[in-house]
Design a protein around this motif. Sequence first.
Motif, PDB file in Angstrom:
ATOM      1  N   LEU A   1       1.553   9.216 -42.387  1.00 36.82           N
ATOM      2  CA  LEU A   1       1.849   8.314 -41.278  1.00 36.82           C
ATOM      3  C   LEU A   1       2.154   9.091 -40.000  1.00 36.82           C
ATOM      4  CD1 LEU A   1       4.114   5.590 -42.942  1.00 36.82           C
ATOM      5  CD2 LEU A   1       1.610   5.671 -42.748  1.00 36.82           C
ATOM      6  N   ILE A   2       1.787   8.493 -38.875  1.00 33.54           N
ATOM      7  CA  ILE A   2       2.171   8.989 -37.554  1.00 33.54           C
ATOM      8  C   ILE A   2       3.197   8.011 -37.004  1.00 33.54           C
ATOM      9  CG2 ILE A   2       1.415   9.451 -35.195  1.00 33.54           C
ATOM     10  CD1 ILE A   2      -1.331  10.174 -36.309  1.00 33.54           C
ATOM     11  N   ALA A   3       4.388   8.506 -36.719  1.00 32.92           N
ATOM     12  CA  ALA A   3       5.474   7.639 -36.261  1.00 32.92           C
ATOM     13  C   ALA A   3       5.140   7.005 -34.916  1.00 32.92           C
ATOM     14  CB  ALA A   3       6.769   8.442 -36.158  1.00 32.92           C
ATOM     15  N   ASN A   4       5.598   5.775 -34.762  1.00 29.58           N
ATOM     16  CA  ASN A   4       5.393   5.015 -33.535  1.00 29.58           C
ATOM     17  C   ASN A   4       6.759   4.596 -32.996  1.00 29.58           C
ATOM     18  OD1 ASN A   4       4.969   3.051 -31.603  1.00 29.58           O
ATOM     19  ND2 ASN A   4       3.733   1.717 -32.899  1.00 29.58           N
ATOM     20  N   PRO A   5       7.304   5.332 -32.028  1.00 33.14           N
ATOM     21  CA  PRO A   5       8.641   5.013 -31.522  1.00 33.14           C
ATOM     22  C   PRO A   5       8.671   3.807 -30.592  1.00 33.14           C
ATOM     23  CG  PRO A   5       7.728   6.849 -30.300  1.00 33.14           C
ATOM     24  CD  PRO A   5       6.743   6.542 -31.399  1.00 33.14           C
ATOM     25  N   VAL A   6       7.516   3.292 -30.221  1.00 31.74           N
ATOM     26  CA  VAL A   6       7.454   2.195 -29.250  1.00 31.74           C
ATOM     27  C   VAL A   6       7.443   0.837 -29.935  1.00 31.74           C
ATOM     28  CG1 VAL A   6       6.141   1.191 -27.340  1.00 31.74           C
ATOM     29  CG2 VAL A   6       6.261   3.684 -27.608  1.00 31.74           C
ATOM     30  N   SER A   7       6.434   0.596 -30.780  1.00 30.34           N
ATOM     31  CA  SER A   7       6.318  -0.714 -31.429  1.00 30.34           C
ATOM     32  C   SER A   7       6.372  -0.627 -32.949  1.00 30.34           C
ATOM     33  CB  SER A   7       5.012  -1.395 -31.003  1.00 30.34           C
ATOM     34  OG  SER A   7       3.891  -0.622 -31.403  1.00 30.34           O
TER      35      SER A   7
END
Length: 253
Positions: free
Chosen positions: A130-136
Amino acid sequence: MPQRQVKAAILLIGDELLSGRTQDVNLQALAKFLAPIGVQVAEARVVADIPEAIVVAVNALRARYDYVFTTGGIGPTHDDKTADAIAAAFGVPIDVREDARAILQAHYKSASPLNEARLRMARIPEGASLIANPVSKAPGFQLGNVFVMAGVPSIMRGMLEDVGHRLEGGAVVRTATLRAKGLREGDIAAALGELEEAADGVVTFGSYPWFSPPDSFGVHLVARSADADALEKAAADLARLIESRGAEPERSE
């Protein structure tokens, strides 16, 4: 020994890009992010939300370049087809993954429900990280040398925080830019070509005209190289070229 050049391709995915409805800004953001790491963007393509087209492009690019970065098509709607296409390109199954589901569950528990549409964003190809998504919060993913990210620019930029540390860069290509007011490209084209030939691939040169109505014009001459000494020599050569045509060189970075 000179460092190896690490090269990447960017695949922009979305009908909205090809129709003109949306103007892409992700290519520029990615190129600016990758350059200081030592990853050079060597090719960019735009494809529609057609799984077969995405598969063909991904397989061609991942075989040719060290890294491939895709943007777009991993949202919750019917036209978000990128995740399935990436799975097909690698020949692996895709399904809702529990760690991705947990991320979405935690995010949506205090807002809208985690319905079937939103759960589509937890579908991850087998073997991907996984690539983290700090926005949504809905994650992107990495499979092999392919990084799959959102198309919304602010979300894509947020995902880059979890991408940079995964990349192994090579030679960092730097640039020197000289502005020459009052010159036209035709004034320097032949001499610029001679400089490129003499550099023998160590330095590359570019010429970019500019116009400022009603009557101001000129060119930006750009040298690019991973060799700092060669770059400075090239900048000096460009300055002399500009001066030989009766203009004043202005260095701008």
